[in-house]
Write an enzyme that holds these catalytic residues in place. Structure first.
Site, PDB file in Angstrom:
ATOM      1  N   ASP A  20      11.704  -8.981 -23.580  1.00 20.56           N
ATOM      2  CA  ASP A  20      11.687  -8.923 -25.138  1.00 20.56           C
ATOM      3  C   ASP A  20      11.739 -10.282 -25.641  1.00 20.56           C
ATOM      4  OD1 ASP A  20      14.361  -9.674 -24.682  1.00 20.56           O
ATOM      5  OD2 ASP A  20      15.112  -7.799 -26.125  1.00 20.56           O
ATOM      6  N   ASP A  31      11.205   1.790 -21.953  1.00 17.30           N
ATOM      7  CA  ASP A  31      12.293   1.421 -21.320  1.00 17.30           C
ATOM      8  C   ASP A  31      13.602   2.038 -21.779  1.00 17.30           C
ATOM      9  OD1 ASP A  31      11.938  -0.605 -23.509  1.00 17.30           O
ATOM     10  OD2 ASP A  31      14.166  -0.839 -22.916  1.00 17.30           O
ATOM     11  N   CYS A  46      14.339  16.744  -4.208  1.00 20.45           N
ATOM     12  CA  CYS A  46      14.224  14.999  -4.870  1.00 20.45           C
ATOM     13  C   CYS A  46      14.074  14.307  -3.570  1.00 20.45           C
ATOM     14  CB  CYS A  46      15.461  14.985  -5.611  1.00 20.45           C
ATOM     15  SG  CYS A  46      15.683  13.306  -5.964  1.00 20.45           S
ATOM     16  N   CYS A 103      15.050  11.224  -3.626  1.00 20.98           N
ATOM     17  CA  CYS A 103      15.873  10.043  -3.541  1.00 20.98           C
ATOM     18  C   CYS A 103      16.898  10.204  -2.337  1.00 20.98           C
ATOM     19  CB  CYS A 103      16.858  10.133  -5.125  1.00 20.98           C
ATOM     20  SG  CYS A 103      18.331  10.910  -4.865  1.00 20.98           S
ATOM     21  N   CYS A 121      20.036  12.754  -2.595  1.00 23.78           N
ATOM     22  CA  CYS A 121      19.531  14.053  -2.160  1.00 23.78           C
ATOM     23  C   CYS A 121      19.135  14.356  -0.901  1.00 23.78           C
ATOM     24  CB  CYS A 121      18.522  14.681  -3.180  1.00 23.78           C
ATOM     25  SG  CYS A 121      19.120  14.579  -4.949  1.00 23.78           S
ATOM     26  N   HIS A 179      19.700   8.554  -7.865  1.00 22.35           N
ATOM     27  CA  HIS A 179      19.194   9.907  -8.266  1.00 22.35           C
ATOM     28  C   HIS A 179      18.248   9.712  -9.690  1.00 22.35           C
ATOM     29  CE1 HIS A 179      17.822  13.940  -8.695  1.00 22.35           C
ATOM     30  NE2 HIS A 179      18.324  13.819 -10.048  1.00 22.35           N
TER      31      HIS A 179
END
Ligand SMILES: [Zn+2]
Length: 383
Positions: A71, A232, A276, A278, A281, A307
Site C-alpha cells: 500500500d 485483502d 478440505c 489443507c 484436514c 486451514h
C-alpha cells in the site's frame, strides 16, 4: 507479473511486518498462495529502507518468491499517527520516534515502494473517513487525482520495470464524485495497471479492481459479483489464532468457552471440513485436538491458520471455475444456501447487493434450469 501468475479473483493474505502471522513463507508457497501484501508504513519504520535496500528488496528480505503488493503508507499514517495534516504537498505527521513533523509526499511514497520492490504498488491518496460529508470529500477526491499524476511522474522516473502502479478511487459515499474520480483515473489507463476502491471502511481498493480490507466469505462473494478481482484482509489468519475455523457452513469457534460448545467440541473427532485439501484436514486433525490446544499450543494456531488460508484460496478457485463455466449466479445461490441455515437469515444487504447484478437469492431457480435445458443461455441483460 514478475513473480509468476496470479489468477483472479484472488484473496491476499496480509504480512504487515513482512511476516504472515502463524505460517512460514515455505508453507504459504506450498499452500498455493501467489500474492501477499506488505504494509509500506510498517516496513518503512521497521526494519527501515536501509535494511530493505541492503537485502535487495522486500522479496529477498523475507524470502517470498511469489508476487507482492504494497500500500502507499498513507492509510496507516492517517489512522495511526497522533496528528496528520494534509496539505497539497503531502501528509504531515508526527514521527513515531522523535515526534518531529515529517512529510509523506506522493513522490516519497513511490520511492519507498520502489525500494521495497513490490509487484503491485499503490498511489498515495487523500483518505477521508467514509462518514465524512461536505466539501472535504470533493477536495480529497480531486487531490487524489492530482497525487496520482505525481505518482505516475515519479514512477516513470525511478520505478522498476516490473512494478505495476494502481490508482485509488476516492469520493466517499457520493456516487457522482466516485464516478468523476473513476473517469479521471481511467483517463490515465496507459500509466495505471489497476484500480482500487479506497476510502470506504479502511484502506479499500478495485481493475484489476482491488477491494482493500475485505475478508469475510460473504463480503468477498458479493464484491466479486459486483466486479472486484482482488481483496485483502488480516481476518482469516487473525481469527485462526483466536480459534475460529472458516467453513462453507459458516465460521466455527473452536475456542469457545460457551458451556454447550465445550461439550460439543471436546468429543468432536471430525476434521474441520471433510473435503478440505489443507494439511490440517488432510492428516485428519480433529476438532477436539484443536479445541484442546488453541490458545495454549502454537501448533494449534498454525494448524488453523493453514486451514483458513486454504479455505479462502479454495473459495476463490471455485468462484473462478464457476465464472469460467458461466455458472456464477447458481454458485452464489448454492453457496449462500449452505452458508446460512435458512434463507430467512440472509442479511438484507447481501440480497439487495446481488439483486443489483440480477442475482436473486430468494427466487426459486426454476427459470435457470429450464432456460438452460432449452439451450438458452442465462443472460443478465435479458433478465
Ligand atoms: Zn482444512
Amino acid at each position: 507479473m514478475a513473480h509468476g501468475v496470479t489468477w483472479l479473483p484472488t484473496f491476499m493474505p496480509v504480512a504487515t511486518q513482512a511476516a504472515i502471522k502463524g505460517l512460514t513463507y515455505q508453507q504459504m508457497e506450498e499452500l498455493g498462495v501467489t500474492l501477499i501484501l506488505n504494509n509500506t508504513y510498517h516496513l518503512n519504520l521497521r526494519p527501515g529502507m536501509k535494511v530493505i535496500q541492503e537485502a535487495g528488496g522486500a522479496h529477498k528480505f523475507q524470502g517470498w518468491r511469489k508476487n507482492l503488493l504494497t500500500d502507499s503508507g498513507g492509510f496507516q499514517l492517517v489512522s495511526l499517527s497522533k496528528f496528520t495534516k494534509i496539505t497539497e504537498e503531502g501528509a504531515l505527521f508526527a514521527s513515531p520516534f522523535t515526534g518531529e513533523p515529517t512529510l509523506l509526499t506522493p513522490e516519497e511514497s513511490m520511492s519507498i515502494q520502489h525500494t521495497i520492490g513490490a509487484d503491485i504498488i499503490m498511489q498515495l491518496d487523500d483518505v477521508v473517513p467514509s462518514l465524512t460529508t461536505g466539501p472535504r470529500v470533493e477536495e480529497a477526491m480531486w487531490r487524489s487525482v492530482r497525487w496520482l499524476d505525481r505518482c505516475i511522474a515519479q514512477h516513470k522516473k525511478t520505478g522498476q520495470q516490473h512494478q505495476n502502479l494502481f490508482a485509488i478511487i476516492q469520493g466517499g459515499l457520493n456516487e457522482e464524485l466516485r464516478r468523476i474520480c473513476l473517469n479521471e483515473m481511467v483517463k490515465r489507463k496507459d500509466s495505471v495497471a489497476g484500480y482500487a476502491i479506497g476510502g470506504l471502511s479502511g484502506g479499500e481498493a478495485k481493475g484489476p479492481r482491488y477491494s482493500m480490507g475485505i475478508g469475510f466469505a460473504e463480503d468477498l462473494l458479493v464484491c466479486i459479483a459486483l466486479g472486484v478481482d482482488m481483496a485483502d484482509c488480516v481476518f482469516p489468519t487473525r481469527t485462526a489464532r483466536f480459534g475460529v475455523a472458516l467453513t462453507r457452513k459458516g465460521a466455527v469457534n473452536l475456542h469457545s468457552r460457551n458451556a454447550l460448545d465445550l461439550k460439543k467440541y471436546r468429543y468432536d473427532m471430525d476434521v474441520i471440513e471433510e473435503d478440505c485439501p489443507c494439511p490440517t484436514c488432510r492428516v485428519k486433525t480433529s476438532k477436539a485436538f484443536l479445541h484442546h490446544n488453541i490458545g495454549i499450543e502454537t501448533a494449534a494456531a498454525h494448524a488453523l491458520t493453514q486451514h483458513n488460508v486454504v479455505f479462502q484460496a479454495r473459495l476463490m478457485g471455485d468462484v473462478r471455475d464457476a465464472i469460467l463455466k458461466d455458472e456464477f449466479p447458481i454458485f452464489l445461490k448454492n453457496f449462500f444456501k449452505t452458508y446460512y441455515d435458512d434463507f430467512k437469515s440472509y442479511p438484507r444487504w447481501i440480497v439487495n447487493a446481488l439483486r443489483s447484478v440480477s442475482v436473486d437469492l430468494l427466487e426459486e431457480d426454476l427459470s435457470y434450469s429450464i432456460l438452460d435445458e432449452e439451450g438458452v443461455k442465462w443472460d443478465r441483460a435479458a433478465k
